[in-house]
Design an enzyme around this catalytic site. Structure first.
Site, mmCIF file in Angstrom:
data_model
loop_
_atom_site.group_PDB
_atom_site.id
_atom_site.type_symbol
_atom_site.label_atom_id
_atom_site.label_comp_id
_atom_site.label_asym_id
_atom_site.label_seq_id
_atom_site.Cartn_x
_atom_site.Cartn_y
_atom_site.Cartn_z
ATOM 1 N N GLY A 9 0.823 -1.220 0.000
ATOM 2 C CA GLY A 9 0.000 0.000 0.000
ATOM 3 C C GLY A 9 0.850 1.260 0.000
ATOM 4 N N GLY A 12 0.160 4.953 -1.605
ATOM 5 C CA GLY A 12 -0.850 5.852 -1.037
ATOM 6 C C GLY A 12 -0.217 7.015 -0.285
ATOM 7 N N PHE A 13 -1.054 7.671 0.463
ATOM 8 C CA PHE A 13 -0.684 8.894 1.184
ATOM 9 C C PHE A 13 0.481 8.652 2.165
ATOM 10 C CE2 PHE A 13 -2.509 11.104 5.193
ATOM 11 C CZ PHE A 13 -1.664 12.187 5.082
ATOM 12 N N ASP A 59 -2.184 -6.940 -6.157
ATOM 13 C CA ASP A 59 -3.066 -7.023 -4.995
ATOM 14 C C ASP A 59 -2.368 -7.783 -3.858
ATOM 15 O OD1 ASP A 59 -5.268 -7.755 -3.232
ATOM 16 O OD2 ASP A 59 -6.561 -7.144 -4.895
ATOM 17 N N ALA A 80 -1.176 -1.689 3.216
ATOM 18 C CA ALA A 80 -2.261 -1.855 2.237
ATOM 19 C C ALA A 80 -3.578 -2.040 2.975
ATOM 20 C CB ALA A 80 -1.988 -3.056 1.340
ATOM 21 N N ALA A 81 -4.526 -1.221 2.636
ATOM 22 C CA ALA A 81 -5.848 -1.325 3.254
ATOM 23 C C ALA A 81 -6.815 -0.482 2.454
ATOM 24 C CB ALA A 81 -5.806 -0.816 4.702
ATOM 25 N N TYR A 186 -14.733 -1.136 9.265
ATOM 26 C CA TYR A 186 -13.342 -0.718 9.070
ATOM 27 C C TYR A 186 -12.531 -1.008 10.334
ATOM 28 C CZ TYR A 186 -9.299 2.437 8.753
ATOM 29 O OH TYR A 186 -8.026 2.951 8.759
ATOM 30 N N LYS A 190 -9.307 -3.426 10.899
ATOM 31 C CA LYS A 190 -8.005 -2.927 11.373
ATOM 32 C C LYS A 190 -7.554 -3.709 12.609
ATOM 33 C CE LYS A 190 -5.871 -0.274 9.696
ATOM 34 N NZ LYS A 190 -4.975 -0.485 8.517
ATOM 35 N N ARG A 254 -10.755 15.200 17.635
ATOM 36 C CA ARG A 254 -9.861 14.159 17.135
ATOM 37 C C ARG A 254 -8.423 14.615 17.382
ATOM 38 N NH1 ARG A 254 -14.112 12.164 16.674
ATOM 39 N NH2 ARG A 254 -14.988 10.908 14.988
HETATM 40 P P1 NAD Z 1 -4.307 5.414 1.246
HETATM 41 O O1 NAD Z 1 -5.659 4.996 0.778
HETATM 42 O O2 NAD Z 1 -3.761 6.699 0.767
HETATM 43 O O3 NAD Z 1 -3.243 4.274 0.920
HETATM 44 C C1 NAD Z 1 -3.559 2.908 0.928
HETATM 45 C C2 NAD Z 1 -2.905 2.284 -0.285
HETATM 46 O O4 NAD Z 1 -3.212 0.884 -0.276
HETATM 47 C C3 NAD Z 1 -3.406 2.860 -1.600
HETATM 48 O O5 NAD Z 1 -2.328 3.276 -2.402
HETATM 49 C C4 NAD Z 1 -4.155 1.700 -2.246
HETATM 50 O O6 NAD Z 1 -4.045 1.682 -3.663
HETATM 51 C C5 NAD Z 1 -3.471 0.500 -1.610
HETATM 52 N N1 NAD Z 1 -4.317 -0.694 -1.605
HETATM 53 C C6 NAD Z 1 -5.636 -0.778 -1.317
HETATM 54 N N2 NAD Z 1 -6.071 -2.038 -1.463
HETATM 55 C C7 NAD Z 1 -4.992 -2.775 -1.852
HETATM 56 C C8 NAD Z 1 -4.815 -4.136 -2.175
HETATM 57 N N3 NAD Z 1 -5.828 -5.006 -2.155
HETATM 58 N N4 NAD Z 1 -3.578 -4.551 -2.544
HETATM 59 C C9 NAD Z 1 -2.538 -3.673 -2.594
HETATM 60 N N5 NAD Z 1 -2.657 -2.368 -2.310
HETATM 61 C C10 NAD Z 1 -3.877 -1.916 -1.929
HETATM 62 O O7 NAD Z 1 -4.381 5.367 2.839
HETATM 63 P P2 NAD Z 1 -3.356 5.931 3.905
HETATM 64 O O8 NAD Z 1 -4.018 7.065 4.570
HETATM 65 O O9 NAD Z 1 -2.030 6.097 3.306
HETATM 66 O O10 NAD Z 1 -3.333 4.729 4.948
HETATM 67 C C11 NAD Z 1 -2.232 3.846 5.063
HETATM 68 C C12 NAD Z 1 -2.498 2.889 6.202
HETATM 69 O O11 NAD Z 1 -2.614 3.599 7.430
HETATM 70 C C13 NAD Z 1 -3.793 2.096 6.058
HETATM 71 O O12 NAD Z 1 -3.548 0.789 6.539
HETATM 72 C C14 NAD Z 1 -4.769 2.813 6.959
HETATM 73 O O13 NAD Z 1 -5.786 1.943 7.450
HETATM 74 C C15 NAD Z 1 -3.838 3.258 8.062
HETATM 75 N N6 NAD Z 1 -4.353 4.430 8.810
HETATM 76 C C16 NAD Z 1 -4.508 5.624 8.169
HETATM 77 C C17 NAD Z 1 -4.973 6.711 8.891
HETATM 78 C C18 NAD Z 1 -5.179 8.052 8.257
HETATM 79 O O14 NAD Z 1 -5.656 8.965 8.955
HETATM 80 N N7 NAD Z 1 -4.825 8.249 7.001
HETATM 81 C C19 NAD Z 1 -5.244 6.581 10.249
HETATM 82 C C20 NAD Z 1 -5.085 5.343 10.855
HETATM 83 C C21 NAD Z 1 -4.620 4.268 10.123
HETATM 84 C C1 UD1 Z 2 -11.443 7.241 11.002
HETATM 85 C C2 UD1 Z 2 -10.931 6.356 12.077
HETATM 86 C C3 UD1 Z 2 -9.440 6.384 12.050
HETATM 87 C C4 UD1 Z 2 -9.037 5.911 10.684
HETATM 88 C C5 UD1 Z 2 -9.456 6.975 9.715
HETATM 89 C C6 UD1 Z 2 -9.052 6.595 8.322
HETATM 90 C C7 UD1 Z 2 -12.548 6.246 13.902
HETATM 91 C C8 UD1 Z 2 -12.942 6.765 15.218
HETATM 92 N N1 UD1 Z 2 -11.463 6.811 13.360
HETATM 93 O O1 UD1 Z 2 -11.223 8.500 11.403
HETATM 94 O O2 UD1 Z 2 -8.896 5.512 12.985
HETATM 95 O O3 UD1 Z 2 -7.792 5.488 10.575
HETATM 96 O O4 UD1 Z 2 -10.881 7.024 9.756
HETATM 97 O O5 UD1 Z 2 -10.166 6.243 7.597
HETATM 98 O O6 UD1 Z 2 -13.159 5.343 13.387
HETATM 99 N N2 UD1 Z 2 -16.563 14.780 9.217
HETATM 100 C C9 UD1 Z 2 -17.320 15.880 8.923
HETATM 101 N N3 UD1 Z 2 -17.526 16.205 7.609
HETATM 102 C C10 UD1 Z 2 -17.022 15.463 6.586
HETATM 103 C C11 UD1 Z 2 -16.247 14.318 6.896
HETATM 104 C C12 UD1 Z 2 -16.033 14.000 8.236
HETATM 105 O O7 UD1 Z 2 -17.797 16.563 9.812
HETATM 106 O O8 UD1 Z 2 -17.250 15.836 5.429
HETATM 107 C C13 UD1 Z 2 -16.334 14.433 10.628
HETATM 108 C C14 UD1 Z 2 -16.696 13.005 10.955
HETATM 109 O O9 UD1 Z 2 -18.062 12.877 11.202
HETATM 110 C C15 UD1 Z 2 -15.824 12.753 12.166
HETATM 111 C C16 UD1 Z 2 -14.599 13.629 11.900
HETATM 112 O O10 UD1 Z 2 -14.967 14.563 10.918
HETATM 113 O O11 UD1 Z 2 -16.487 13.202 13.312
HETATM 114 C C17 UD1 Z 2 -13.376 12.883 11.394
HETATM 115 O O12 UD1 Z 2 -13.744 12.108 10.249
HETATM 116 P P1 UD1 Z 2 -12.682 11.299 9.329
HETATM 117 O O13 UD1 Z 2 -11.637 12.189 8.803
HETATM 118 O O14 UD1 Z 2 -13.459 10.476 8.365
HETATM 119 O O15 UD1 Z 2 -11.920 10.406 10.301
HETATM 120 P P2 UD1 Z 2 -12.388 9.508 11.496
HETATM 121 O O16 UD1 Z 2 -13.714 8.927 11.218
HETATM 122 O O17 UD1 Z 2 -12.138 10.196 12.782
#
Ligand code: NAD
Ligand code: UD1
Length: 374
Positions: A9, A12-13, A59, A80-81, A186, A190, A254
């Protein structure tokens, strides 16, 4: 010493920023990523990905492919997720398949190939806590309240309350030993990822660290994915001349952490054996309300939008959660360095150079169709 690193993964970001950090430190980086359309709508290698990265498009559930990319790898970061709380409530099968089954396939391949990497770091999430930890100001004690029920949300009673005395609870830092209370598909997937990796580590003596990331923000967060990353969602709307849409009353809090701090934590996990076998929070440790996120972003973007407070709930959301960083400090020597002001200003500068398609209305329609918001 230079290591061969695999980031699943990693296109991604977060993974792409980590790749940059690892390359700067002299490591070799291979990425396995299927370029999921929701995150990579152009379906090609993202421009931000360093040319020094070896990208294998595929994948994580493809066992045969895993058996090709894993040999010779010293360290695995499993990122990857499929990511999005609201969406996971109606794309149940895809979330469990990619996240849970994908992790199982990765571990199966490591086992079948008899590989013994030096380290496996898995991206876990604060979502597995459900509600964060709280304190009752009246009873003066710590509380772990249950997640809010549908009836409470329908009646727009947003805060969580103390069972015995009825007072509104005050958010407190959430520690890793808080019992997990799963509130979305989700989050369940996780927790599966985290536990699968930790069990594997204990069983086969593989050093594993699960990092429970809080809400990460920064450049490269997919603007095409309206299901996650509220900062990117709000910014996309404002850049399209629309006010941000805020769920509940906007006072939910948050822990927003810069992707640069997340990269630092991931690299520390590589260097610090104290982190082996541990589950560690990574956040900023500073709670901030969603309404304030909207205001800071508007200021940074130089626009004047009052957020629209929808007073609607989104199924799966919790009220407040922010990180206790005691363990991260002790085991990793982690200290967040980027302030919200600096981090959001950097995000705003980047956003101004991006084409942000605002998909928030579509997201709302989907959630409404499934009865997941009201
Ligand atoms: P993202 O969506 O930007 O990156 C995820 C990457 O995984 C993407 O590039 C996507 O193409 C790839 N992917 C999805 N399905 C796949 C598959 N079946 N096989 C191979 N690659 C696949 O997300 P991110 O924000 O970079 O998140 C990275 C990790 O951190 C994830 O595991 C996510 O659950 C975790 N995480 C993110 C946040 C957040 O706030 N961004 C918070 C908590 C945990
Ligand atoms: C969730 C997960 C976090 C996860 C992340 C990545 C929970 C508690 N947290 O974050 O662990 O890794 O997703 O997917 O499950 N909101 C608005 N307007 C919008 C979008 C969101 O008000 O247009 C609000 C939501 O209702 C929430 C907050 O913003 O209260 C944060 O939302 P979001 O960025 O999606 O992240 P979480 O749900 O906190």
């Amino acid at each position: 010493m230079s290591k061969q690193i695999l980031i699943t993964g990693g296109a991604g970001f977060v993974g792409s920023h980590l790749a940059d950090g690892l390359l700067r430190a002299g490591h070799k980086v291979r990425i396995l990523d299927d370029l999921t359309p929701q995150v990579h709508p152009e379906g090609k290698r993202p421009e931000y990905l360093s040319p020094d990265v070896e990208l294998v498009v595929g994948d994580v559930r493809d066992g045969e492919l895993l058996r090709k990319v894993l040999p010779g790898v010293d360290v695995v970061y499993h990122f990857a997720a499929t990511v999005g709380v609201g969406q996971s409530m109606y794309e149940i099968s895809r979330y469990m398949s990619v996240n849970t089954q994908g992790t199982a396939e990765l571990l199966q391949a490591i086992l079948d190939l008899k590989l013994a990497p030096e380290k496996l770091v898995v991206a876990s999430s604060m979502s597995i806590y459900g509600e964060g930890q709280y304190r009752c100001p009246q009873c003066e004690c710590a509380m772990n309240p249950p997640v809010r029920g549908l009836q409470q949300l329908k009646e727009s009673r947003w805060e969580v309350h103390c069972e015995p005395c009825g007072s509104a609870l005050q958010p407190a830092p959430t520690r890793e030993d808080k019992p997990s209370e799963i509130n979305s598909m989700y989050a369940l997937s996780k927790r599966d990822q985290e536990e699968l990796c930790m069990i594997y580590g204990r069983t086969y003596g593989l050093p594993v660290t699960a990092l429970r990331f809080f809400n990460i923000y920064g450049t490269r967060q997919a603007l095409s994915n309206p299901y996650t990353g509220v900062a990117a969602i709000f910014a996309s709307r404002m850049l399209n001349g629309q006010a941000p849409m805020v769920f509940e009353d906007g006072e939910q809090m948050r822990d927003f952490v810069s992707v640069h701090d997340i990269v630092r934590a991931n690299m520390l996990a590589l260097e610090r054996p104290e982190s082996n076998g541990r589950v560690i929070n990574i956040g900023s440790g500073r709670p901030i309300s969603i309404r304030d996120v909207a205001s800071i972003l508007a200021r940074s973007l130089g626009v004047d939008f009052e957020p629209v407070i929808t007073h609607k709930y989104r199924a799966g959301d919790i009220r407040h959660c922010y990180a206790d960083l005691t363990l991260a400090r002790a085991c990793l020597g982690y200290e967040p360095q980027v302030t919200h002001e600096e981090g959001f200003a950097e995000l705003a500068t980047w956003l101004q150079s991006q084409e942000a398609e605002d998909k928030a209305e579509t997201m709302l329609q989907h959630l409404t169709t499934y009865g997941l918001t009201a």
